[in-house]
Design a protein around this motif. Sequence first.
Motif, mmCIF file in Angstrom:
data_model
loop_
_atom_site.group_PDB
_atom_site.id
_atom_site.type_symbol
_atom_site.label_atom_id
_atom_site.label_comp_id
_atom_site.label_asym_id
_atom_site.label_seq_id
_atom_site.Cartn_x
_atom_site.Cartn_y
_atom_site.Cartn_z
ATOM 1 N N ASP A 1 0.829 -1.046 0.062
ATOM 2 C CA ASP A 1 0.101 -0.194 -0.020
ATOM 3 C C ASP A 1 0.856 1.183 -0.017
ATOM 4 N N THR A 2 1.892 1.362 -0.957
ATOM 5 C CA THR A 2 2.892 2.431 -1.054
ATOM 6 C C THR A 2 2.928 2.745 -2.463
ATOM 7 N N ASN A 3 3.809 3.576 -2.906
ATOM 8 C CA ASN A 3 4.295 3.813 -4.387
ATOM 9 C C ASN A 3 5.578 3.575 -4.584
ATOM 10 N N ILE A 4 5.982 3.502 -5.733
ATOM 11 C CA ILE A 4 7.378 3.419 -6.259
ATOM 12 C C ILE A 4 8.284 4.443 -5.645
ATOM 13 N N GLU A 5 7.704 5.739 -5.914
ATOM 14 C CA GLU A 5 8.459 6.940 -5.147
ATOM 15 C C GLU A 5 9.084 6.728 -3.859
ATOM 16 N N TYR A 6 8.058 6.203 -2.994
ATOM 17 C CA TYR A 6 8.345 6.187 -1.492
ATOM 18 C C TYR A 6 9.540 5.132 -1.491
ATOM 19 N N LEU A 7 9.378 3.831 -2.119
ATOM 20 C CA LEU A 7 10.469 2.744 -2.049
ATOM 21 C C LEU A 7 11.878 3.238 -2.532
ATOM 22 N N LEU A 8 11.891 4.160 -3.628
ATOM 23 C CA LEU A 8 12.906 4.792 -4.088
ATOM 24 C C LEU A 8 13.527 5.820 -3.443
ATOM 25 N N GLY A 9 12.946 6.141 -2.234
ATOM 26 C CA GLY A 9 13.149 7.397 -1.520
ATOM 27 C C GLY A 9 13.253 8.843 -2.232
ATOM 28 N N GLN A 10 12.132 8.834 -3.268
ATOM 29 C CA GLN A 10 11.722 10.303 -4.032
ATOM 30 C C GLN A 10 10.534 10.556 -3.931
ATOM 31 N N GLU A 11 10.095 11.153 -2.780
ATOM 32 C CA GLU A 11 8.953 11.917 -2.476
ATOM 33 C C GLU A 11 8.666 13.308 -2.963
ATOM 34 N N ILE A 12 7.659 13.405 -3.944
ATOM 35 C CA ILE A 12 7.619 14.738 -4.364
ATOM 36 C C ILE A 12 6.638 15.521 -3.963
ATOM 37 N N GLU A 13 6.950 16.892 -3.715
ATOM 38 C CA GLU A 13 5.924 17.796 -3.169
ATOM 39 C C GLU A 13 5.984 19.080 -3.999
ATOM 40 N N GLU A 14 5.292 18.739 -5.013
ATOM 41 C CA GLU A 14 5.373 19.798 -6.150
ATOM 42 C C GLU A 14 3.823 20.091 -6.349
ATOM 43 N N GLU A 15 3.553 21.563 -6.873
ATOM 44 C CA GLU A 15 2.055 21.906 -7.179
ATOM 45 C C GLU A 15 2.234 21.524 -8.733
ATOM 46 N N LEU A 16 1.178 21.447 -9.006
ATOM 47 C CA LEU A 16 0.759 21.457 -10.493
ATOM 48 C C LEU A 16 0.715 22.809 -11.106
ATOM 49 N N ASP A 17 1.451 23.158 -12.322
ATOM 50 C CA ASP A 17 0.960 24.475 -12.696
ATOM 51 C C ASP A 17 0.437 24.153 -14.091
ATOM 52 N N GLU A 18 -0.182 25.292 -14.752
ATOM 53 C CA GLU A 18 -0.831 25.138 -15.752
ATOM 54 C C GLU A 18 -0.145 24.482 -17.103
ATOM 55 N N GLU A 19 0.788 24.235 -17.063
ATOM 56 C CA GLU A 19 1.466 23.353 -18.411
ATOM 57 C C GLU A 19 1.382 21.962 -17.967
ATOM 58 N N TRP A 20 1.345 21.615 -16.664
ATOM 59 C CA TRP A 20 1.299 20.115 -16.280
ATOM 60 C C TRP A 20 -0.138 19.600 -16.356
ATOM 61 N N ILE A 21 -1.081 20.578 -15.702
ATOM 62 C CA ILE A 21 -2.380 20.063 -16.266
ATOM 63 C C ILE A 21 -2.777 20.131 -17.553
ATOM 64 N N ALA A 22 -2.279 21.147 -18.510
ATOM 65 C CA ALA A 22 -2.653 20.835 -19.916
ATOM 66 C C ALA A 22 -2.023 19.281 -20.380
ATOM 67 N N LEU A 23 -0.841 19.094 -20.103
ATOM 68 C CA LEU A 23 -0.321 17.909 -20.447
ATOM 69 C C LEU A 23 -1.194 16.751 -19.988
ATOM 70 N N ILE A 24 -1.840 16.819 -18.730
ATOM 71 C CA ILE A 24 -2.619 15.700 -18.025
ATOM 72 C C ILE A 24 -3.796 15.530 -19.001
ATOM 73 N N LYS A 25 -4.381 16.728 -19.180
ATOM 74 C CA LYS A 25 -5.831 16.753 -19.947
ATOM 75 C C LYS A 25 -5.364 16.128 -21.408
ATOM 76 N N LYS A 26 -4.174 16.775 -21.965
ATOM 77 C CA LYS A 26 -4.132 15.950 -23.355
ATOM 78 C C LYS A 26 -3.988 14.477 -23.279
ATOM 79 N N ALA A 27 -3.173 14.047 -22.478
ATOM 80 C CA ALA A 27 -3.021 12.520 -22.352
ATOM 81 C C ALA A 27 -4.493 11.876 -22.186
ATOM 82 N N ILE A 28 -5.481 12.564 -21.225
ATOM 83 C CA ILE A 28 -6.628 12.015 -21.257
ATOM 84 C C ILE A 28 -7.454 12.145 -22.617
#
Length: 110
Positions: A55-82
Amino acid sequence: MVGERIKELRKRKGYSISELAKHAGVSKSYLSYIERDVQKNPSLQFLSKIAKTLDTNIEYLLGQEIEEELDEEWIALIKKAIDDGVDKSEFQKYLDFIKFKKWEERDRSL
């Protein structure tokens, strides 16, 4: 580091090595090698199975916890993928692959 995190989570869940291996569908001996840092480069498939079972994720296992906010460019990329028909499962596999490759590169440089 990966082995330590897996072992810590396994113990928190109350699993023996045998139980975790069985639930995750991985080799008990390989899991033991990872936990003892004998094997230092687990496969992405292995990490994915272990992360899901614990019940965890690969980031945690690899020691790479990310705490970044999504900016407009990221949101657009995710919407495009969808819009292009990428489902959550496919997107997660792609993200896991990228994280694994970054971890692999970082591990090589050490």
